[in-house]
Structure formats: C-alpha cells, structure tokens
Design a protein around this motif. Structure first.
Motif, PDB file in Angstrom:
ATOM      1  N   HIS A  28      53.972  22.034  30.968  1.00 41.64           N
ATOM      2  CA  HIS A  28      53.500  23.309  30.452  1.00 41.64           C
ATOM      3  C   HIS A  28      53.180  23.169  28.966  1.00 41.64           C
ATOM      4  CE1 HIS A  28      55.292  26.197  33.654  1.00 41.64           C
ATOM      5  NE2 HIS A  28      54.634  25.197  34.191  1.00 41.64           N
ATOM      6  N   ILE A  29      52.297  23.995  28.490  1.00 36.94           N
ATOM      7  CA  ILE A  29      51.966  24.037  27.079  1.00 36.94           C
ATOM      8  C   ILE A  29      53.042  24.873  26.392  1.00 36.94           C
ATOM      9  CG2 ILE A  29      50.288  24.835  25.394  1.00 36.94           C
ATOM     10  CD1 ILE A  29      48.166  24.479  27.633  1.00 36.94           C
ATOM     11  N   VAL A  30      53.613  24.373  25.309  1.00 35.52           N
ATOM     12  CA  VAL A  30      54.639  25.098  24.572  1.00 35.52           C
ATOM     13  C   VAL A  30      53.999  25.653  23.313  1.00 35.52           C
ATOM     14  CG1 VAL A  30      56.860  24.952  23.408  1.00 35.52           C
ATOM     15  CG2 VAL A  30      56.457  23.615  25.475  1.00 35.52           C
ATOM     16  N   ILE A  31      54.084  26.967  23.148  1.00 37.53           N
ATOM     17  CA  ILE A  31      53.548  27.640  21.973  1.00 37.53           C
ATOM     18  C   ILE A  31      54.731  28.107  21.138  1.00 37.53           C
ATOM     19  CG2 ILE A  31      52.189  29.580  21.129  1.00 37.53           C
ATOM     20  CD1 ILE A  31      50.663  29.480  23.810  1.00 37.53           C
ATOM     21  N   VAL A  32      54.816  27.623  19.907  1.00 40.96           N
ATOM     22  CA  VAL A  32      55.899  27.985  18.995  1.00 40.96           C
ATOM     23  C   VAL A  32      55.300  28.842  17.893  1.00 40.96           C
ATOM     24  CG1 VAL A  32      57.701  27.110  17.467  1.00 40.96           C
ATOM     25  CG2 VAL A  32      57.067  25.819  19.504  1.00 40.96           C
ATOM     26  N   SER A  33      55.926  30.007  17.647  1.00 36.67           N
ATOM     27  CA  SER A  33      55.382  30.906  16.636  1.00 36.67           C
ATOM     28  C   SER A  33      56.501  31.500  15.792  1.00 36.67           C
ATOM     29  CB  SER A  33      54.573  32.022  17.308  1.00 36.67           C
ATOM     30  OG  SER A  33      55.433  32.826  18.070  1.00 36.67           O
ATOM     31  N   ASP A  34      56.095  32.092  14.695  1.00 35.61           N
ATOM     32  CA  ASP A  34      57.028  32.743  13.783  1.00 35.61           C
ATOM     33  C   ASP A  34      57.037  34.238  14.083  1.00 35.61           C
ATOM     34  OD1 ASP A  34      58.813  33.097  11.758  1.00 35.61           O
ATOM     35  OD2 ASP A  34      57.478  32.497  10.143  1.00 35.61           O
ATOM     36  N   ALA A  35      57.820  34.988  13.342  1.00 29.74           N
ATOM     37  CA  ALA A  35      57.965  36.422  13.588  1.00 29.74           C
ATOM     38  C   ALA A  35      56.685  37.203  13.294  1.00 29.74           C
ATOM     39  CB  ALA A  35      59.121  36.981  12.766  1.00 29.74           C
ATOM     40  N   GLY A  36      55.715  36.587  12.625  1.00 32.19           N
ATOM     41  CA  GLY A  36      54.459  37.274  12.336  1.00 32.19           C
ATOM     42  C   GLY A  36      53.609  37.511  13.574  1.00 32.19           C
ATOM     43  N   TYR A  37      53.891  36.788  14.639  1.00 29.13           N
ATOM     44  CA  TYR A  37      53.162  36.948  15.893  1.00 29.13           C
ATOM     45  C   TYR A  37      53.947  37.854  16.824  1.00 29.13           C
ATOM     46  CZ  TYR A  37      50.331  32.987  14.452  1.00 29.13           C
ATOM     47  OH  TYR A  37      49.482  32.158  13.778  1.00 29.13           O
ATOM     48  N   ASP A  38      53.255  38.590  17.643  1.00 32.70           N
ATOM     49  CA  ASP A  38      53.905  39.467  18.618  1.00 32.70           C
ATOM     50  C   ASP A  38      54.160  38.658  19.889  1.00 32.70           C
ATOM     51  OD1 ASP A  38      54.915  41.543  20.046  1.00 32.70           O
ATOM     52  OD2 ASP A  38      53.135  42.813  19.913  1.00 32.70           O
ATOM     53  N   VAL A  39      55.310  37.999  19.931  1.00 29.48           N
ATOM     54  CA  VAL A  39      55.636  37.095  21.031  1.00 29.48           C
ATOM     55  C   VAL A  39      55.715  37.851  22.351  1.00 29.48           C
ATOM     56  CG1 VAL A  39      57.339  35.448  21.897  1.00 29.48           C
ATOM     57  CG2 VAL A  39      56.857  35.567  19.472  1.00 29.48           C
ATOM     58  N   THR A  40      56.248  39.059  22.324  1.00 27.87           N
ATOM     59  CA  THR A  40      56.363  39.821  23.564  1.00 27.87           C
ATOM     60  C   THR A  40      54.989  40.176  24.122  1.00 27.87           C
ATOM     61  OG1 THR A  40      56.667  41.828  22.250  1.00 27.87           O
ATOM     62  CG2 THR A  40      58.639  40.730  23.049  1.00 27.87           C
ATOM     63  N   ARG A  41      54.052  40.506  23.263  1.00 29.03           N
ATOM     64  CA  ARG A  41      52.693  40.806  23.721  1.00 29.03           C
ATOM     65  C   ARG A  41      52.010  39.545  24.250  1.00 29.03           C
ATOM     66  NH1 ARG A  41      49.178  43.722  26.295  1.00 29.03           N
ATOM     67  NH2 ARG A  41      47.084  43.521  25.498  1.00 29.03           N
ATOM     68  N   LEU A  42      52.173  38.437  23.534  1.00 28.77           N
ATOM     69  CA  LEU A  42      51.592  37.178  24.007  1.00 28.77           C
ATOM     70  C   LEU A  42      52.154  36.776  25.362  1.00 28.77           C
ATOM     71  CD1 LEU A  42      51.403  34.969  20.800  1.00 28.77           C
ATOM     72  CD2 LEU A  42      49.504  35.768  22.199  1.00 28.77           C
ATOM     73  N   ALA A  43      53.440  36.995  25.569  1.00 26.43           N
ATOM     74  CA  ALA A  43      54.047  36.666  26.862  1.00 26.43           C
ATOM     75  C   ALA A  43      53.386  37.466  27.976  1.00 26.43           C
ATOM     76  CB  ALA A  43      55.546  36.936  26.822  1.00 26.43           C
ATOM     77  N   TRP A  44      53.080  38.726  27.705  1.00 22.71           N
ATOM     78  CA  TRP A  44      52.434  39.568  28.714  1.00 22.71           C
ATOM     79  C   TRP A  44      50.996  39.127  28.960  1.00 22.71           C
ATOM     80  CZ3 TRP A  44      53.265  42.731  32.518  1.00 22.71           C
ATOM     81  CH2 TRP A  44      52.237  43.545  32.976  1.00 22.71           C
ATOM     82  N   VAL A  45      50.265  38.839  27.897  1.00 23.23           N
ATOM     83  CA  VAL A  45      48.855  38.467  28.035  1.00 23.23           C
ATOM     84  C   VAL A  45      48.708  37.106  28.711  1.00 23.23           C
ATOM     85  CG1 VAL A  45      46.778  37.894  26.717  1.00 23.23           C
ATOM     86  CG2 VAL A  45      48.130  39.886  26.093  1.00 23.23           C
ATOM     87  N   ASP A  48      50.081  34.607  33.337  1.00 26.95           N
ATOM     88  CA  ASP A  48      49.633  33.843  34.501  1.00 26.95           C
ATOM     89  C   ASP A  48      49.147  32.438  34.146  1.00 26.95           C
ATOM     90  OD1 ASP A  48      47.497  34.859  33.119  1.00 26.95           O
ATOM     91  OD2 ASP A  48      46.308  35.356  34.880  1.00 26.95           O
ATOM     92  N   LEU A  49      49.386  31.998  32.920  1.00 31.71           N
ATOM     93  CA  LEU A  49      49.005  30.653  32.500  1.00 31.71           C
ATOM     94  C   LEU A  49      50.248  29.770  32.389  1.00 31.71           C
ATOM     95  CD1 LEU A  49      46.373  31.459  29.737  1.00 31.71           C
ATOM     96  CD2 LEU A  49      45.965  30.754  32.081  1.00 31.71           C
ATOM     97  N   PRO A  50      50.093  28.469  32.523  1.00 32.63           N
ATOM     98  CA  PRO A  50      51.253  27.571  32.460  1.00 32.63           C
ATOM     99  C   PRO A  50      51.682  27.284  31.014  1.00 32.63           C
ATOM    100  CG  PRO A  50      49.291  26.298  32.846  1.00 32.63           C
ATOM    101  CD  PRO A  50      48.869  27.745  32.866  1.00 32.63           C
ATOM    102  N   VAL A  51      52.164  28.316  30.328  1.00 34.17           N
ATOM    103  CA  VAL A  51      52.604  28.162  28.944  1.00 34.17           C
ATOM    104  C   VAL A  51      54.042  28.650  28.801  1.00 34.17           C
ATOM    105  CG1 VAL A  51      50.288  28.421  27.981  1.00 34.17           C
ATOM    106  CG2 VAL A  51      51.736  30.412  28.226  1.00 34.17           C
ATOM    107  N   GLU A  52      54.737  28.090  27.836  1.00 36.26           N
ATOM    108  CA  GLU A  52      56.069  28.544  27.473  1.00 36.26           C
ATOM    109  C   GLU A  52      56.001  28.999  26.029  1.00 36.26           C
ATOM    110  OE1 GLU A  52      59.061  25.623  28.286  1.00 36.26           O
ATOM    111  OE2 GLU A  52      58.146  25.118  30.201  1.00 36.26           O
ATOM    112  N   LEU A  53      56.480  30.205  25.754  1.00 34.51           N
ATOM    113  CA  LEU A  53      56.451  30.755  24.404  1.00 34.51           C
ATOM    114  C   LEU A  53      57.831  30.678  23.778  1.00 34.51           C
ATOM    115  CD1 LEU A  53      54.312  33.927  25.068  1.00 34.51           C
ATOM    116  CD2 LEU A  53      53.624  31.929  23.778  1.00 34.51           C
ATOM    117  N   VAL A  54      57.881  30.202  22.548  1.00 39.00           N
ATOM    118  CA  VAL A  54      59.107  30.171  21.771  1.00 39.00           C
ATOM    119  C   VAL A  54      58.777  30.826  20.441  1.00 39.00           C
ATOM    120  CG1 VAL A  54      60.857  28.723  20.687  1.00 39.00           C
ATOM    121  CG2 VAL A  54      59.808  28.013  22.840  1.00 39.00           C
TER     122      VAL A  54
END
Length: 114
Positions: A28-45, A48-54
């Motif tokens: 899976h693609i791992v996307i690492v972000s800081d608090a400036g990004y809306d991680v909860t919104r990205l998780a929803w959008v 259906d893709l093979p990504v993991e958000l941190v």
C-alpha cells in the motif's frame, strides 16, 4: 509543500483507478502528513484506494461518533450525527475495541487504544 485547500476530486480517484489494477502483493502507499492537512477528510476521500494515512490530528479536534440506530415508534427526524467525541475529554471517548501496551526504552510504557 503546502496543504491543498481542497482534497482530491472524484475524477482524481477515477484517474488513479485507470492506471491499472493493484495486485494483492503490491504494498500500500503510505501517506504521512502533519496537522496542517485534514487527515480525516483525506481518509474519507481516499477510502477506496490502497493507501494508508498517517498524520497528526489537533488535540482540540471534535469528531462525531456514528448515529444511534433508529428506535421503532419514535417520530421526528432522525439524528444526522452521534454524540461528540472530544480528544480533550476522555469521558466522551467510546469504549476501545483494542488496547495495546508496549514497553519503550525512552518513555517507559506506551499504550494505544483504537
């Protein structure tokens, strides 16, 4: 890199699917972000893709739990959201489904609940 003002569009998700199927053996693609990004919104959008958000979420963030099931015989509009889940108030947290405890070399015990 600055945070995007808008998350990826539905068209962007479709374009990712057109690149070809993802095999089970592909990582899976791992996307690492800081608090400036809306991680909860990205998780929803990107759900259906093979990504993991941190990512970090602000400590004063307020989320909503799932709405309660509809009770038979109750009139009126059903609630859109469930109760509030405040990071700063542990009494609003739901009961954890899993808890892990790990001993660390620098910080003694680390406990995670999900």
């Amino acid at each position: 890199m600055r945070p995007r003002s808008q998350p990826p569009t539905e068209g962007g998700r479709r374009a990712a699917h057109r690149r070809g199927p993802v095999a089970d053996r592909d990582p899976h693609i791992v996307i690492v972000s800081d608090a400036g990004y809306d991680v909860t919104r990205l998780a929803w959008v990107l759900r259906d893709l093979p990504v993991e958000l941190v990512g970090r979420v602000r400590s004063d963030r307020v989320m909503r739990l799932p709405k309660p099931p509809r009770t038979h015989g109750v009139n009126g509009r059903p609630p859109k959201h469930g109760p509030e889940f405040r990071f700063t108030k542990p009494e609003t947290w739901p009961k954890p489904a899993i808890t892990t405890v790990t001993d660390t070399t620098h910080y003694a015990k680390a406990e995670t609940q999900a």
